[in-house]
Design an enzyme around this catalytic site. Structure first.
Site, PDB file in Angstrom:
ATOM      1  N   SER A 169      -2.926 -34.212  67.321  1.00  0.00           N
ATOM      2  CA  SER A 169      -3.773 -33.003  67.195  1.00  0.00           C
ATOM      3  C   SER A 169      -3.511 -31.981  68.282  1.00  0.00           C
ATOM      4  O   SER A 169      -3.606 -32.301  69.473  1.00  0.00           O
ATOM      5  CB  SER A 169      -5.263 -33.365  67.320  1.00  0.00           C
ATOM      6  OG  SER A 169      -5.655 -34.245  66.344  1.00  0.00           O
TER       7      SER A 169
ATOM      8  N   HIS B  89      -2.841 -30.293  62.341  1.00  0.00           N
ATOM      9  CA  HIS B  89      -1.679 -31.109  61.983  1.00  0.00           C
ATOM     10  C   HIS B  89      -0.799 -30.311  61.023  1.00  0.00           C
ATOM     11  O   HIS B  89      -1.072 -30.238  59.825  1.00  0.00           O
ATOM     12  CB  HIS B  89      -2.114 -32.432  61.333  1.00  0.00           C
ATOM     13  CG  HIS B  89      -2.687 -33.389  62.313  1.00  0.00           C
ATOM     14  ND1 HIS B  89      -1.917 -34.320  62.977  1.00  0.00           N
ATOM     15  CD2 HIS B  89      -3.946 -33.533  62.781  1.00  0.00           C
ATOM     16  CE1 HIS B  89      -2.694 -35.009  63.794  1.00  0.00           C
ATOM     17  NE2 HIS B  89      -3.920 -34.556  63.703  1.00  0.00           N
TER      18      HIS B  89
ATOM     19  N   HIS C  36      -3.420 -39.536  58.192  1.00  0.00           N
ATOM     20  CA  HIS C  36      -4.276 -40.630  58.658  1.00  0.00           C
ATOM     21  C   HIS C  36      -4.822 -41.412  57.476  1.00  0.00           C
ATOM     22  O   HIS C  36      -4.900 -40.891  56.354  1.00  0.00           O
ATOM     23  CB  HIS C  36      -5.470 -40.064  59.438  1.00  0.00           C
ATOM     24  CG  HIS C  36      -5.107 -39.129  60.538  1.00  0.00           C
ATOM     25  ND1 HIS C  36      -4.758 -37.813  60.312  1.00  0.00           N
ATOM     26  CD2 HIS C  36      -5.030 -39.317  61.877  1.00  0.00           C
ATOM     27  CE1 HIS C  36      -4.484 -37.223  61.465  1.00  0.00           C
ATOM     28  NE2 HIS C  36      -4.642 -38.111  62.440  1.00  0.00           N
TER      29      HIS C  36
ATOM     30  N   TYR D   8      -7.893 -41.958  57.011  1.00  0.00           N
ATOM     31  CA  TYR D   8      -9.142 -41.334  56.539  1.00  0.00           C
ATOM     32  C   TYR D   8      -8.900 -40.177  55.576  1.00  0.00           C
ATOM     33  O   TYR D   8      -9.837 -39.701  54.932  1.00  0.00           O
ATOM     34  CB  TYR D   8     -10.030 -40.900  57.711  1.00  0.00           C
ATOM     35  CG  TYR D   8      -9.449 -39.837  58.611  1.00  0.00           C
ATOM     36  CD1 TYR D   8      -9.300 -38.527  58.190  1.00  0.00           C
ATOM     37  CD2 TYR D   8      -9.058 -40.151  59.909  1.00  0.00           C
ATOM     38  CE1 TYR D   8      -8.764 -37.551  59.017  1.00  0.00           C
ATOM     39  CE2 TYR D   8      -8.536 -39.195  60.749  1.00  0.00           C
ATOM     40  CZ  TYR D   8      -8.386 -37.893  60.293  1.00  0.00           C
ATOM     41  OH  TYR D   8      -7.854 -36.934  61.109  1.00  0.00           O
ATOM     42  N   GLU D   9      -7.660 -39.716  55.473  1.00  0.00           N
ATOM     43  CA  GLU D   9      -7.352 -38.683  54.479  1.00  0.00           C
ATOM     44  C   GLU D   9      -7.153 -39.295  53.096  1.00  0.00           C
ATOM     45  O   GLU D   9      -6.906 -38.579  52.130  1.00  0.00           O
ATOM     46  CB  GLU D   9      -6.093 -37.914  54.890  1.00  0.00           C
ATOM     47  CG  GLU D   9      -6.286 -37.062  56.121  1.00  0.00           C
ATOM     48  CD  GLU D   9      -4.965 -36.526  56.659  1.00  0.00           C
ATOM     49  OE1 GLU D   9      -4.417 -35.589  56.078  1.00  0.00           O
ATOM     50  OE2 GLU D   9      -4.463 -37.090  57.660  1.00  0.00           O
TER      51      GLU D   9
ATOM     52  N   ALA E 190      -4.609 -37.608  70.363  1.00  0.00           N
ATOM     53  CA  ALA E 190      -5.798 -37.260  71.132  1.00  0.00           C
ATOM     54  C   ALA E 190      -6.705 -38.483  71.120  1.00  0.00           C
ATOM     55  O   ALA E 190      -6.653 -39.280  70.184  1.00  0.00           O
ATOM     56  CB  ALA E 190      -6.500 -36.076  70.488  1.00  0.00           C
TER      57      ALA E 190
ATOM     58  N   MET F 146      -8.063 -42.405  66.145  1.00  0.00           N
ATOM     59  CA  MET F 146      -8.006 -42.714  64.702  1.00  0.00           C
ATOM     60  C   MET F 146      -6.576 -42.775  64.190  1.00  0.00           C
ATOM     61  O   MET F 146      -6.340 -42.596  62.989  1.00  0.00           O
ATOM     62  CB  MET F 146      -8.782 -41.649  63.913  1.00  0.00           C
ATOM     63  CG  MET F 146     -10.211 -41.459  64.355  1.00  0.00           C
ATOM     64  SD  MET F 146     -10.968 -40.063  63.486  1.00  0.00           S
ATOM     65  CE  MET F 146     -12.424 -39.789  64.496  1.00  0.00           C
ATOM     66  N   SER F 147      -5.629 -42.989  65.094  1.00  0.00           N
ATOM     67  CA  SER F 147      -4.233 -42.929  64.638  1.00  0.00           C
ATOM     68  C   SER F 147      -3.372 -43.905  65.428  1.00  0.00           C
ATOM     69  O   SER F 147      -3.867 -44.874  65.993  1.00  0.00           O
ATOM     70  CB  SER F 147      -3.704 -41.504  64.811  1.00  0.00           C
ATOM     71  OG  SER F 147      -3.638 -41.174  66.181  1.00  0.00           O
TER      72      SER F 147
ATOM     73  N   ASN G 235     -12.096 -35.745  75.328  1.00  0.00           N
ATOM     74  CA  ASN G 235     -13.571 -35.772  75.469  1.00  0.00           C
ATOM     75  C   ASN G 235     -13.985 -37.136  75.976  1.00  0.00           C
ATOM     76  O   ASN G 235     -13.223 -38.093  75.860  1.00  0.00           O
ATOM     77  CB  ASN G 235     -14.223 -35.510  74.100  1.00  0.00           C
ATOM     78  CG  ASN G 235     -13.732 -36.502  73.042  1.00  0.00           C
ATOM     79  OD1 ASN G 235     -12.625 -36.353  72.504  1.00  0.00           O
ATOM     80  ND2 ASN G 235     -14.531 -37.513  72.766  1.00  0.00           N
TER      81      ASN G 235
ATOM     82  N   HIS H 141     -14.499 -31.510  66.404  1.00  0.00           N
ATOM     83  CA  HIS H 141     -13.042 -31.444  66.233  1.00  0.00           C
ATOM     84  C   HIS H 141     -12.484 -30.218  66.958  1.00  0.00           C
ATOM     85  O   HIS H 141     -11.398 -30.255  67.525  1.00  0.00           O
ATOM     86  CB  HIS H 141     -12.711 -31.402  64.734  1.00  0.00           C
ATOM     87  CG  HIS H 141     -11.242 -31.478  64.439  1.00  0.00           C
ATOM     88  ND1 HIS H 141     -10.432 -32.511  64.891  1.00  0.00           N
ATOM     89  CD2 HIS H 141     -10.428 -30.658  63.740  1.00  0.00           C
ATOM     90  CE1 HIS H 141      -9.189 -32.310  64.475  1.00  0.00           C
ATOM     91  NE2 HIS H 141      -9.155 -31.198  63.779  1.00  0.00           N
TER      92      HIS H 141
HETATM   93  N1  HPA Z   1     -13.071 -40.655  68.926  1.00  0.00           N
HETATM   94  C1  HPA Z   1     -12.095 -40.849  68.015  1.00  0.00           C
HETATM   95  N2  HPA Z   1     -11.009 -40.107  67.961  1.00  0.00           N
HETATM   96  C2  HPA Z   1     -10.889 -39.109  68.840  1.00  0.00           C
HETATM   97  C3  HPA Z   1     -11.875 -38.840  69.801  1.00  0.00           C
HETATM   98  C4  HPA Z   1     -13.017 -39.663  69.847  1.00  0.00           C
HETATM   99  O1  HPA Z   1     -13.937 -39.486  70.674  1.00  0.00           O
HETATM  100  N3  HPA Z   1     -11.433 -37.774  70.531  1.00  0.00           N
HETATM  101  C5  HPA Z   1     -10.229 -37.432  70.014  1.00  0.00           C
HETATM  102  N4  HPA Z   1      -9.882 -38.222  68.996  1.00  0.00           N
END
Ligand code: HPA
Length: 299
Positions: free
Chosen positions: A52, A83, A105, A107-108, A135, A233-234, A257, A269
Site C-alpha cells: 500500500s 494498489h 488480497h 479479502y478481495e 504496510a 493482511m498480506s 499506525n 485506510h
Molecule cells: N491492521 C491490519 N493491517 C494493517 C494495519 C493494521 O493495523 N495497518 C496497516 N495494515
C-alpha cells in the site's frame, strides 16, 4: 441425446475455464512469463512486491517497461485504492529487477492461487531474491508509526495456504520447510543498510489476518500474547509460494499506525496510505542501499 452430450461438454469446458481463471496454475504462469519476456530480454534477478502506498519506489528504476496487470495474461486485477496493478521491468543500478506495484488480497475475494500468481510468475522468470513490502499495524512498543520492521518470521492466521489442494510438483515440494523462510543474511544486510541510513528499523514477527476489517482490541491483545510484533493482511502467502520455488525472501513492513486499541485514534485506510507514503521514502532509500549491495554481486 447428441445435444445433451454437447451441452455437458460445453459445461465441463466452461467449468474448467472458470476454475483456471480463479486458480491460475503452472500453464498460465508460463504464458504470463512468455508475455513479459517478449518486451524485455534481460532476466530479472530480484523481484520486488510493493505494498500500500509504496509506489514511490518505482522511480528508482531505469529503462523500465511498464505493463498494467490488465494486459498480462491471467494476472489478477487489484481492486483496492493504493494498489496500482502494474508490472515494471527495468534496471536498478546495474541489476535487472521486476517490480509488482500493487497486489491482490484474499479479502478481495481472490483464491490463494490468484494472490500468489504474480509472485510465481516472477519466480519462473528467474528471480533469485524476492523483496516483499507491506504496510502493518504496530503491536510491540518498538513498532511505532514510520518505523520499518524486517520480518524474521510470521504467524499465518489467514486460514489459507497457496499450497493446499492438488499438488503440482512443478512448483516444488508439497511440504516446504519454513524455519528460515525469511533469509537471515538478507535481513542482516538490510539491518546494516538501515543503520548506515539512520532509519528506525527492527526485526520482528508479522501476524497475517484475512481482513478486511482492522482487528479488534481483543484480537490485538491476543496477537501480542502469541508473539506478534506487527499485524497486516498480506505477504505470508507470497512468501510461502516463493519459498516453495526456492527463492530467497526479504520482507519489510512499514508501520503505518499503532494497532487497534493501542492508541486513541480510530484506524483508517487513508491514514495507512498517508503514513505509508512518508515511510515509503525511507523504504526506497533502504531498498536502494540494499539493491546496490546485491548488484555488486555480494549475495
Ligand atoms: N491492521 C491490519 N493491517 C494493517 C494495519 C493494521 O493495523 N495497518 C496497516 N495494515
Amino acid at each position: 441425446m447428441k445435444s445433451e452430450n454437447r451441452d455437458a461438454k460445453l459445461q465441463t469446458r466452461h467449468l474448467s475455464l472458470v476454475a483456471r481463471h480463479c486458480n491460475p496454475g503452472y500453464r498460465e504462469a508460463i504464458e504470463a512469463v512468455r508475455f513479459l519476456k517478449k518486451g524485455w530480454a534481460a532476466q530479472p534477478r530480484v523481484g520486488i512486491v510493493l505494498g500500500s502506498g509504496l509506489g514511490e519506489v518505482v522511480r528508482k528504476l531505469r529503462g523500465a517497461r511498464t505493463v498494467s496487470y490488465r494486459h498480462v495474461p491471467h494476472f489478477p486485477k487489484p481492486t483496492v485504492a493504493g494498489h496500482a496493478g502494474t508490472v515494471h521491468l527495468g534496471f536498478w543500478g546495474e541489476l535487472p529487477v521486476a517490480m509488482l506495484e500493487g497486489r491482490v488480497h484474499l479479502y478481495e475475494g481472490y483464491a490463494p492461487a490468484a494472490v500468489v500468481f504474480p509472485t510465481r510468475v516472477l519466480a519462473l522468470a528467474g528471480i533469485e531474491v524476492l523483496v516483499v513490502t507491506c504496510a502493518a499495524g504496530g503491536i510491540s512498543p518498538r513498532a511505532t508509526p514510520g518505523s520499518i520492521m524486517l520480518l524474521s518470521d510470521h504467524l499465518n492466521l489467514q486460514g489459507a495456504n497457496p499450497l493446499a489442494g492438488a499438488h503440482d510438483s512443478r512448483w516444488g515440494p508439497r511440504f516446504v520447510d519454513m524455519i528460515e523462510a525469511y533469509d537471515p543474511e538478507l535481513r542482516r544486510q538490510a539491518r546494516r543498510a538501515a543503520a548506515r541510513l539512520r532509519l528506525k528499523c527492527f526485526a520482528g514477527i508479522y501476524a497475517a489476518l484475512a481482513g478486511p476489517t482492522y482487528e479488534t482490541p481483543a484480537e490485538i491483545r491476543a496477537l501480542r500474547r502469541l508473539g506478534a510484533d506487527a499485524v497486516g493482511m498480506s505477504t505470508v502467502l507470497e512468501v510461502i509460494a516463493a519459498r516453495q520455488l526456492g527463492v530467497r525472501v526479504l520482507a519489510m513492513a512499514t508501520i503505518t499506525n499503532r494497532a487497534a486499541g493501542l492508541s486513541r485514534r480510530p484506524l483508517s485506510h487513508g491514514e495507512v496510505l498517508e503514513v505509508g507514503k512518508r515511510a515509503g521514502r525511507d523504504l526506497a532509500r533502504l531498498l536502494d542501499a540494499l539493491i546496490r549491495h546485491l548488484s555488486e554481486g555480494r549475495p
